[in-house]
Design a protein around this motif. Structure first.
Motif, PDB file in Angstrom:
ATOM      1  N   LYS A 132       0.809  -1.153   0.060  1.00 28.00           N
ATOM      2  CA  LYS A 132      -0.071  -0.040   0.036  1.00 28.00           C
ATOM      3  C   LYS A 132       1.023   1.245   0.126  1.00 28.00           C
ATOM      4  CE  LYS A 132      -4.224  -1.948   2.135  1.00 28.00           C
ATOM      5  NZ  LYS A 132      -4.907  -1.821   3.634  1.00 28.00           N
ATOM      6  N   SER A 135       2.115   1.973  -3.221  1.00 27.46           N
ATOM      7  CA  SER A 135       1.080   2.317  -4.218  1.00 27.46           C
ATOM      8  C   SER A 135       0.937   0.972  -5.412  1.00 27.46           C
ATOM      9  CB  SER A 135       1.044   3.515  -4.958  1.00 27.46           C
ATOM     10  OG  SER A 135       1.015   4.684  -3.958  1.00 27.46           O
ATOM     11  N   ARG A 138      -4.372  -1.754  -4.344  1.00 32.24           N
ATOM     12  CA  ARG A 138      -5.383  -0.855  -3.882  1.00 32.24           C
ATOM     13  C   ARG A 138      -5.266  -0.375  -2.210  1.00 32.24           C
ATOM     14  NH1 ARG A 138      -8.918  -4.566  -5.465  1.00 32.24           N
ATOM     15  NH2 ARG A 138     -10.227  -4.080  -3.342  1.00 32.24           N
ATOM     16  N   ASP A 140      -7.594   0.082  -0.368  1.00 26.91           N
ATOM     17  CA  ASP A 140      -8.873  -0.328   0.344  1.00 26.91           C
ATOM     18  C   ASP A 140      -8.488  -1.853   0.720  1.00 26.91           C
ATOM     19  OD1 ASP A 140      -9.217  -0.987  -2.118  1.00 26.91           O
ATOM     20  OD2 ASP A 140     -11.590  -0.564  -1.872  1.00 26.91           O
ATOM     21  N   ALA A 182      -3.093  -1.293  -7.882  1.00 24.44           N
ATOM     22  CA  ALA A 182      -3.898   0.376  -7.612  1.00 24.44           C
ATOM     23  C   ALA A 182      -3.251   1.152  -8.917  1.00 24.44           C
ATOM     24  CB  ALA A 182      -3.096   0.926  -6.520  1.00 24.44           C
TER      25      ALA A 182
END
Length: 189
Positions: A132, A135, A138, A140, A182
């Protein structure tokens, strides 16, 4: 006192031998391998197996925990995010996880399954957080969703028409990774 310490060491060695023998036997013969085969492979008796593990579920749990320790030990956070490698390794042990949960059918959900689920989440969590931050995936996405994706990729691969499990798993995992990405550049091709 000295003798007691030796017995504890012998007992620990027996337990470790049984776990290693179970890993090997399950790899060779499948997860439903007879317990006698595991005992023989470990060089112990079935009685020794039952002194260490009350039933097949306890044995599966011990092997699964050992495999999860191997997963965490084999992937360094310094090796990029490691999330997809963790997923691949969790997919490799999915047969064992499935066998473990299957032996628990009919038992309350609060028994041994929740600690294993939490252990699985702790294996995934640092790599998910790194992915995360970078990046790559995603923002979420949750640990539970990563574990669900691993189970989805692992099950029913024979339906894909691939000759080899590894080929089917590779295609499925790539599809899932693209869906988790992402950045649109990971979704191209």
């Amino acid at each position: 006192m000295q003798q007691g310490a030796g017995l504890r060491k012998d007992a620990r060695e027996n337990r470790d031998n049984l776990i290693q023998a179970a890993k090997e036997a399950m790899s060779e013969h499948g997860v439903d391998v007879p317990l006698e085969v595991i005992s023989e492979k470990a060089g112990t008796t079935r009685g020794t197996l039952y002194r260490n593990f009350a039933d097949r579920t306890e044995l599966y749990r011990a092997v699964l925990e050992s495999e999860l320790r191997s997963v965490t030990d084999s992937i360094s956070e310094n090796d990029g995010c490691g999330l997809f490698e963790v997923m691949r390794k969790l997919i490799e042990v999915s047969d064992l996880y499935h066998a473990f949960t299957t032996t628990m059918r009919g038992e309350p959900a609060s028994t041994d399954r929740k600690p294993i689920e939490e252990l699985l989440k702790t294996v995934v969590a640092p790599h998910l957080a790194t992915a995360k931050r970078q990046s790559i995936i995603r923002a979420d996405l949750t640990e539970a969703e990563v574990l669900l994706a691993c189970r989805m990729v692992a099950m029913g691969w024979r339906l894909d028409g691939e000759a080899a499990k590894a080929d089917a798993i590779d295609k499925r995992l790539l599809l899932v990774i693209r869906g988790m990405a992402a950045d649109p550049k990971f979704n191209s091709k």
